[in-house]
Design a protein around this motif. Structure first.
Motif, PDB file in Angstrom:
ATOM      1  N   SER A  95      18.854 105.744 105.249  1.00 19.66           N
ATOM      2  CA  SER A  95      17.907 104.358 105.285  1.00 19.66           C
ATOM      3  C   SER A  95      18.928 103.311 104.856  1.00 19.66           C
ATOM      4  O   SER A  95      20.149 103.789 104.332  1.00 19.66           O
ATOM      5  CB  SER A  95      17.036 104.753 104.173  1.00 19.66           C
ATOM      6  OG  SER A  95      17.281 105.072 102.984  1.00 19.66           O
TER       7      SER A  95
ATOM      8  N   ASN B   3      20.834  99.628 105.306  1.00 16.64           N
ATOM      9  CA  ASN B   3      21.441  98.710 106.151  1.00 16.64           C
ATOM     10  C   ASN B   3      22.952  99.233 106.578  1.00 16.64           C
ATOM     11  O   ASN B   3      23.266 100.048 105.426  1.00 16.64           O
ATOM     12  CB  ASN B   3      21.267  97.080 105.930  1.00 16.64           C
ATOM     13  CG  ASN B   3      22.022  96.888 104.456  1.00 16.64           C
ATOM     14  OD1 ASN B   3      23.093  97.337 104.236  1.00 16.64           O
ATOM     15  ND2 ASN B   3      21.325  96.006 103.576  1.00 16.64           N
ATOM     16  N   PRO B   4      23.825  98.879 107.388  1.00 17.99           N
ATOM     17  CA  PRO B   4      24.788  99.366 107.457  1.00 17.99           C
ATOM     18  C   PRO B   4      26.003  99.186 106.346  1.00 17.99           C
ATOM     19  O   PRO B   4      26.888  99.896 106.027  1.00 17.99           O
ATOM     20  CB  PRO B   4      25.495  98.751 108.856  1.00 17.99           C
ATOM     21  CG  PRO B   4      24.271  98.330 109.538  1.00 17.99           C
ATOM     22  CD  PRO B   4      23.106  97.910 108.312  1.00 17.99           C
ATOM     23  N   ASP B   5      25.816  98.329 105.543  1.00 19.19           N
ATOM     24  CA  ASP B   5      26.510  97.950 104.337  1.00 19.19           C
ATOM     25  C   ASP B   5      26.101  98.662 103.108  1.00 19.19           C
ATOM     26  O   ASP B   5      26.901  98.712 102.344  1.00 19.19           O
ATOM     27  CB  ASP B   5      26.557  96.392 104.053  1.00 19.19           C
ATOM     28  CG  ASP B   5      27.277  95.665 105.046  1.00 19.19           C
ATOM     29  OD1 ASP B   5      28.223  96.017 105.779  1.00 19.19           O
ATOM     30  OD2 ASP B   5      26.850  94.219 105.360  1.00 19.19           O
TER      31      ASP B   5
ATOM     32  N   ARG C  60      24.029 102.025 102.734  1.00 22.36           N
ATOM     33  CA  ARG C  60      23.445 103.364 103.073  1.00 22.36           C
ATOM     34  C   ARG C  60      22.956 104.077 101.968  1.00 22.36           C
ATOM     35  O   ARG C  60      23.681 104.339 101.145  1.00 22.36           O
ATOM     36  CB  ARG C  60      24.234 104.153 104.176  1.00 22.36           C
ATOM     37  CG  ARG C  60      24.487 103.455 105.337  1.00 22.36           C
ATOM     38  CD  ARG C  60      23.413 104.037 106.386  1.00 22.36           C
ATOM     39  NE  ARG C  60      23.812 103.172 107.605  1.00 22.36           N
ATOM     40  CZ  ARG C  60      22.890 102.840 108.551  1.00 22.36           C
ATOM     41  NH1 ARG C  60      21.693 102.916 108.312  1.00 22.36           N
ATOM     42  NH2 ARG C  60      23.227 102.373 109.844  1.00 22.36           N
TER      43      ARG C  60
END
Length: 52
Positions: A29, A31-33, A35
Motif C-alpha cells: 500500500s 505511493n511509489p515514494d 511503500r
C-alpha cells in the motif's frame, strides 16, 4: 520474486530467526515514494513458522 525473508522474535538481535513468507501473502500500500508492506499473519503464526 517467490518469497520475502523476515526476522521474527528475539530481543535486540538475540534469539531471532529468519522466516520465508510467500510473496503472494504480502500486501503493498502507499505511493511509489512511500511503500508499506503488510502480511496477514499473526505473531504466533510467524513465530511457529519454520526458520530458514
Amino acid at each position: 520474486m517467490v518469497a520475502v525473508v523476515v526476522s521474527v522474535g528475539g530481543f535486540l538481535g538475540m534469539g531471532e530467526k529468519h522466516v520465508a513468507i510467500n510473496w503472494d501473502a504480502v500486501k503493498m500500500s502507499g505511493n511509489p515514494d512511500d511503500r508499506d508492506l503488510r502480511v496477514d499473519m499473526t505473531r504466533d503464526e510467524l513465530q511457529s513458522a519454520p526458520g530458514i
